[in-house]
Scaffold this active site. Sequence first.
Site, PDB file in Angstrom:
ATOM      1  N   LYS A   1       0.863  -1.182   0.000  1.00 33.09           N
ATOM      2  CA  LYS A   1       0.000   0.000   0.000  1.00 33.09           C
ATOM      3  C   LYS A   1       0.899   1.231   0.000  1.00 33.09           C
ATOM      4  O   LYS A   1       1.646   1.475   0.952  1.00 33.09           O
ATOM      5  CB  LYS A   1      -0.922  -0.001   1.224  1.00 33.09           C
ATOM      6  CG  LYS A   1      -1.876   1.181   1.261  1.00 33.09           C
ATOM      7  CD  LYS A   1      -2.793   1.102   2.471  1.00 33.09           C
ATOM      8  CE  LYS A   1      -3.764   2.274   2.522  1.00 33.09           C
ATOM      9  NZ  LYS A   1      -4.646   2.208   3.703  1.00 33.09           N
TER      10      LYS A   1
ATOM     11  N   LYS B   1      -2.114  -1.653  -3.700  1.00 29.71           N
ATOM     12  CA  LYS B   1      -2.970  -0.467  -3.699  1.00 29.71           C
ATOM     13  C   LYS B   1      -2.103   0.788  -3.753  1.00 29.71           C
ATOM     14  O   LYS B   1      -1.145   0.889  -2.972  1.00 29.71           O
ATOM     15  CB  LYS B   1      -3.825  -0.470  -2.426  1.00 29.71           C
ATOM     16  CG  LYS B   1      -4.732   0.732  -2.256  1.00 29.71           C
ATOM     17  CD  LYS B   1      -5.490   0.658  -0.934  1.00 29.71           C
ATOM     18  CE  LYS B   1      -6.397   1.870  -0.757  1.00 29.71           C
ATOM     19  NZ  LYS B   1      -7.109   1.858   0.525  1.00 29.71           N
TER      20      LYS B   1
END
Length: 328
Positions: free
Chosen positions: A197, A249
């Site tokens: 992330k 992400k």
Amino acid sequence: MSSFPAHRPRRLRSTPAMRRLVTEHSLHARQLVLPVFVTERDAPQPIATMPGVIQHTLESLPDVVNEAAGAGLGGVMLFGVPAVRDALGTGATDPDGILNRAIRVAKDAAAGRLTVQADLCLDEFTDHGHCGVLDADGGVDNDATLERYVAMALAQAAAGADILGLSGMMDGQVAACREALEDAGFVDVVILAYSAKYASAFYGPFRDAVESTLSGDRKAYQLDPANAREGALEAQRDIDEGADIIMVKPAGPYLDVLADVAASASIPVWAYQVSGEYAMIEMAAAAGAIDRDRAILESLIGIRRAGADAILTYWAIEVAGWLREGRA
């Protein structure tokens, strides 16, 4: 020497039927997960920077879950938008907090037709907007935050969540939550680790969606956008700690990381097409700069091509409808 090409790849592109026959990657509704925001307000609220996306209420949530299930989606990912926040994010572990109530409502509405997933992070619940507990110097205390994550994991599992989305990027979060879940008897609860992330500018509209109070940034715990190997390392560590699924992400700007992780992972790899990716296409299309539907499908098939087994996307229900109609 022959005057014509030795190979004519265009033969395999000559008709729609031929192109369909040799298509390498495809989309299916079951591979799509819909992120859903749930507010404590009395009525659903539009999100200005995410055209077409709203904050749902507990009353409207069953309708969207039923629609998602009817569309054949793989799941819904729930995010809570509380009315009150504090330094420890206590609303995240309150059984009557908005997210835990939403899990119970969604679970009842889903009735086993799709998976109910819950975001496991403190940022929506803290008054400072960070993903964890702050230390005396204002930094995020990793190990103190793990204690809060464990309490969240147990609360969400007790509420009925099928999948816990560990998105806080704390070192050791998967191991801590896995051990606690096992000890408490929640052995079948799935851990989705947001492993790679990144500290991305593409989260901007999401922060509007959850009414984030963050001042500053999360660069001390989310990944540097310049680092690819670090993303692969984080993914492997989460696998070693007991994650069932790992996540990259954002999706679009990090297709190289997604491809690297997918090539080596022994478990499912997902990707989150985040709010900024959504907003850019919607706003560019509204300005007449691009063909909206084609851009949506191209972005999703690119994520699949890079190796995602499933995609979190705000277009999940709409695209599922297109797939059912044979448009994609």
